[in-house]
Design a protein around this motif. Sequence first.
Motif, PDB file in Angstrom:
ATOM      1  N   SER A   1       0.154  13.746  -2.224  1.00 59.10           N
ATOM      2  CA  SER A   1       0.509  14.648  -3.412  1.00 59.10           C
ATOM      3  C   SER A   1       0.519  16.270  -3.111  1.00 59.10           C
ATOM      4  N   GLY A   2      -0.314  16.704  -2.127  1.00 55.46           N
ATOM      5  CA  GLY A   2      -0.241  17.953  -1.674  1.00 55.46           C
ATOM      6  C   GLY A   2       1.060  18.263  -0.918  1.00 55.46           C
ATOM      7  N   LEU A   3       1.252  17.302  -0.055  1.00 54.77           N
ATOM      8  CA  LEU A   3       2.606  17.631   0.379  1.00 54.77           C
ATOM      9  C   LEU A   3       3.890  17.706  -0.418  1.00 54.77           C
ATOM     10  N   VAL A   4       3.762  16.624  -1.370  1.00 57.13           N
ATOM     11  CA  VAL A   4       4.910  16.468  -2.307  1.00 57.13           C
ATOM     12  C   VAL A   4       5.081  17.841  -3.014  1.00 57.13           C
TER      13      VAL A   4
ATOM     14  N   GLY B   1       0.643  -1.172   0.124  1.00 59.83           N
ATOM     15  CA  GLY B   1      -0.077  -0.109  -0.068  1.00 59.83           C
ATOM     16  C   GLY B   1       0.774   1.314  -0.034  1.00 59.83           C
ATOM     17  N   SER B   2       1.949   1.274   0.614  1.00 62.22           N
ATOM     18  CA  SER B   2       2.642   2.491   0.922  1.00 62.22           C
ATOM     19  C   SER B   2       3.573   2.871  -0.413  1.00 62.22           C
ATOM     20  N   VAL B   3       3.798   1.702  -0.977  1.00 62.34           N
ATOM     21  CA  VAL B   3       4.880   1.817  -2.280  1.00 62.34           C
ATOM     22  C   VAL B   3       3.830   2.420  -3.360  1.00 62.34           C
ATOM     23  N   CYS B   4       2.420   1.674  -3.456  1.00 65.18           N
ATOM     24  CA  CYS B   4       1.651   2.092  -4.506  1.00 65.18           C
ATOM     25  C   CYS B   4       1.331   3.565  -4.483  1.00 65.18           C
ATOM     26  N   VAL B   5       1.150   4.113  -3.218  1.00 66.91           N
ATOM     27  CA  VAL B   5       0.787   5.541  -3.064  1.00 66.91           C
ATOM     28  C   VAL B   5       1.873   6.392  -3.366  1.00 66.91           C
ATOM     29  N   VAL B   6       3.079   6.067  -3.037  1.00 66.20           N
ATOM     30  CA  VAL B   6       4.231   6.736  -3.637  1.00 66.20           C
ATOM     31  C   VAL B   6       4.433   6.762  -5.154  1.00 66.20           C
ATOM     32  N   ILE B   7       4.161   5.586  -5.845  1.00 62.91           N
ATOM     33  CA  ILE B   7       4.368   5.589  -7.260  1.00 62.91           C
ATOM     34  C   ILE B   7       3.256   6.444  -7.755  1.00 62.91           C
ATOM     35  N   VAL B   8       1.847   6.308  -7.343  1.00 59.29           N
ATOM     36  CA  VAL B   8       0.998   7.116  -8.241  1.00 59.29           C
ATOM     37  C   VAL B   8       1.237   8.478  -7.946  1.00 59.29           C
ATOM     38  N   VAL B   9       1.615   9.022  -6.611  1.00 55.72           N
ATOM     39  CA  VAL B   9       1.890  10.492  -6.283  1.00 55.72           C
ATOM     40  C   VAL B   9       3.003  10.873  -7.287  1.00 55.72           C
ATOM     41  N   CYS B  10       4.076  10.072  -7.424  1.00 55.64           N
ATOM     42  CA  CYS B  10       5.177  10.508  -8.267  1.00 55.64           C
ATOM     43  C   CYS B  10       4.952  10.875  -9.530  1.00 55.64           C
ATOM     44  N   LEU B  11       4.089  10.042 -10.130  1.00 53.56           N
ATOM     45  CA  LEU B  11       3.532   9.941 -11.520  1.00 53.56           C
ATOM     46  C   LEU B  11       2.677  11.281 -11.755  1.00 53.56           C
ATOM     47  N   THR B  12       1.597  11.656 -10.945  1.00 54.14           N
ATOM     48  CA  THR B  12       0.945  12.705 -11.237  1.00 54.14           C
ATOM     49  C   THR B  12       1.578  13.840 -10.756  1.00 54.14           C
TER      50      THR B  12
ATOM     51  N   ILE C   1      12.306  12.965  -4.592  1.00 54.81           N
ATOM     52  CA  ILE C   1      13.102  13.003  -3.472  1.00 54.81           C
ATOM     53  C   ILE C   1      12.131  13.003  -2.249  1.00 54.81           C
ATOM     54  N   SER C   2      11.050  13.879  -2.339  1.00 55.08           N
ATOM     55  CA  SER C   2      10.094  14.323  -1.243  1.00 55.08           C
ATOM     56  C   SER C   2       9.181  13.028  -1.202  1.00 55.08           C
ATOM     57  N   SER C   3       9.134  12.259  -1.962  1.00 56.13           N
ATOM     58  CA  SER C   3       8.226  10.848  -1.793  1.00 56.13           C
ATOM     59  C   SER C   3       9.057   9.802  -1.267  1.00 56.13           C
ATOM     60  N   LEU C   4      10.451   9.342  -1.860  1.00 61.12           N
ATOM     61  CA  LEU C   4      11.089   8.598  -1.426  1.00 61.12           C
ATOM     62  C   LEU C   4      11.505   8.537   0.173  1.00 61.12           C
ATOM     63  N   VAL C   5      12.279   9.588   0.749  1.00 67.20           N
ATOM     64  CA  VAL C   5      12.323  10.015   1.876  1.00 67.20           C
ATOM     65  C   VAL C   5      11.164   9.330   3.034  1.00 67.20           C
ATOM     66  N   PRO C   6      10.212   9.965   3.043  1.00 64.76           N
ATOM     67  CA  PRO C   6       9.315   9.593   3.883  1.00 64.76           C
ATOM     68  C   PRO C   6       8.899   8.000   3.865  1.00 64.76           C
ATOM     69  N   LEU C   7       8.940   7.493   2.554  1.00 65.45           N
ATOM     70  CA  LEU C   7       8.679   5.903   2.342  1.00 65.45           C
ATOM     71  C   LEU C   7       9.488   5.071   3.142  1.00 65.45           C
ATOM     72  N   GLY C   8      10.969   5.609   3.385  1.00 65.16           N
ATOM     73  CA  GLY C   8      11.919   4.843   3.931  1.00 65.16           C
ATOM     74  C   GLY C   8      11.657   4.995   5.382  1.00 65.16           C
ATOM     75  N   PHE C   9      11.077   5.728   5.934  1.00 65.48           N
ATOM     76  CA  PHE C   9      10.671   6.051   7.437  1.00 65.48           C
ATOM     77  C   PHE C   9       9.380   5.139   7.621  1.00 65.48           C
ATOM     78  N   ALA C  10       8.322   5.153   6.774  1.00 66.54           N
ATOM     79  CA  ALA C  10       7.167   4.500   6.952  1.00 66.54           C
ATOM     80  C   ALA C  10       7.416   3.033   6.905  1.00 66.54           C
ATOM     81  N   LEU C  11       8.363   2.634   5.985  1.00 66.52           N
ATOM     82  CA  LEU C  11       8.635   1.142   5.921  1.00 66.52           C
ATOM     83  C   LEU C  11       9.455   0.608   7.151  1.00 66.52           C
ATOM     84  N   ALA C  12      10.069   1.640   7.747  1.00 68.12           N
ATOM     85  CA  ALA C  12      10.724   1.307   9.011  1.00 68.12           C
ATOM     86  C   ALA C  12       9.975   1.339  10.253  1.00 68.12           C
ATOM     87  N   THR C  13       9.091   1.919  10.054  1.00 71.94           N
ATOM     88  CA  THR C  13       8.272   2.095  11.713  1.00 71.94           C
ATOM     89  C   THR C  13       6.732   1.579  11.255  1.00 71.94           C
TER      90      THR C  13
END
Length: 488
Positions: free
Chosen positions: A332-335, A155-166, A360-372
């Motif tokens: 997406s708004g935050l990114v 779920g986390s990765v899907c959100v980041v991929i779609v947000v990055c694309l848009t 960059i704005s998407s991948l950094v929090p993804l790393g934190f989310a996957l680790a927590t």
Amino acid sequence: MSPAVGLVALVVVSVATAVIGFYGLRISRTTGDFYVASRTVRPWWNASAIGGEYLSAASFLGVAGLILLSGTDALWFPVGYTAGYLMLLLFVAAPLRRSGAYTIPDFTEARLDSRAVRRVTSVVVVVVGWLYIVPQLHGAALTIRITTGLPGWVGSVCVVIVVCLTVVAGGMRSITFVQAFQYWLKLTALAVPVLFIVFTLLGNGSTAVAPAVVNPTGLAPAGPYQNISLLVALLFGTLGLPHVLVRFYTNPDGHSARRTTLIVLGLLSVFYLFPTAYGLLGRMFRPELARSGQADAVVLLLPGQLIGGTAGDLLSALVVAGAFAAFLSTTSGLVVSLAGVISQDVLGGSVRGFRLAAVISSLVPLGFALATDSLALAGSVGLVFAFTASTVCPVLLLGIWWRGLTDTGAIAGMVTGGLLCGGAMVSGSVLGAAGTPFWLAQPAAWTVPGAFAVMVLVSRATKGRVPRTMSRLMTRLHTPERPLVTER
């Protein structure tokens, strides 16, 4: 609910988001389109987009979960989220739009004539944005795990991929269309199932539960300090959210910024009726969700459990689609807001720099989310509001309304508020929920006044550093413009 239903809902909302986002690419050509949609977004569109990005995982899932756990104590969340916009209307919306800035760091640099203030503000805004994205990704992980049985990281990765694309495709203009659509999808996804549930229960002759389960967890009610501190965090935190503030730069003028804020108040008031209803229904008919640690999933589970069958599956699919719309729109708004800051301060401010900054704005929090992991979405977002209220909010309010603010005072206040609130957040995570004192669990009541006090005292001690451009800029902030004809 069948796992296939959840997957279909996820795919449908992701594809719809991508299609609308790519439509924005057709009309996104200039740097202004990418940063602020060339300042041509009309109030109804902008209000819907603000509602889309502001109503996050905490609003869609967390508020209902907290009401299930805590009852009336949790009502401070929707009240605070909505009332914060009233403060935006009164103190920030129109002056900020008149500033002509693209980002919050742009505003602080122009107001205080200081590159140092800009750099500190940029760091704070990026930290706030990343802290706020992480709960959205936690919410996506929870939703995909509950509804499909897949690992949460999907779920986390899907959100980041779609947000990055848009975001990469069309910037702010593209995201405006996406978020406006997602507000109405979220509202529909909550309203339709809860109305079906209510009518079904009434048709079956169901009544309220026995008093024995009125408090399903046995938690003690929050005291006055906790409620006051939470309200301070939500009211003042709303004033400093970067993804909300950047929206006012897209209005044609200050008049339309105020109209946008008024419409947002109405949209939020309607929306929060439904998470509240889910929480109350869960408290009455499924209190075991609170005891089993699934409080944040009450919105996802209630339609299937109380209605069942094909109708329950369809309603659950609609809720899942709305949940992912919440994660996608807020992220997406935050990114977009973070990409604007990082691009201008580090990557030269070009469209190419904006796109790289978005990744960059998407991948950094993804790393934190996957680790927590997080089991209290609204509570974790409440701490982000406290951090924002202790850092960005003081420099905005004093910068707009007090002529005596200096660059040294602004930096000292932001650093103090960040250290105080950040220290409380770290201490709480180390001590755990059971071992954290109440004044650390809800720090805004003392960190926000502390940040304001330091900012004012240091500014008074450095009066000679008030910029020469202050009077001219303050006049610009507080002189109303004539509304544009095209804004009607």
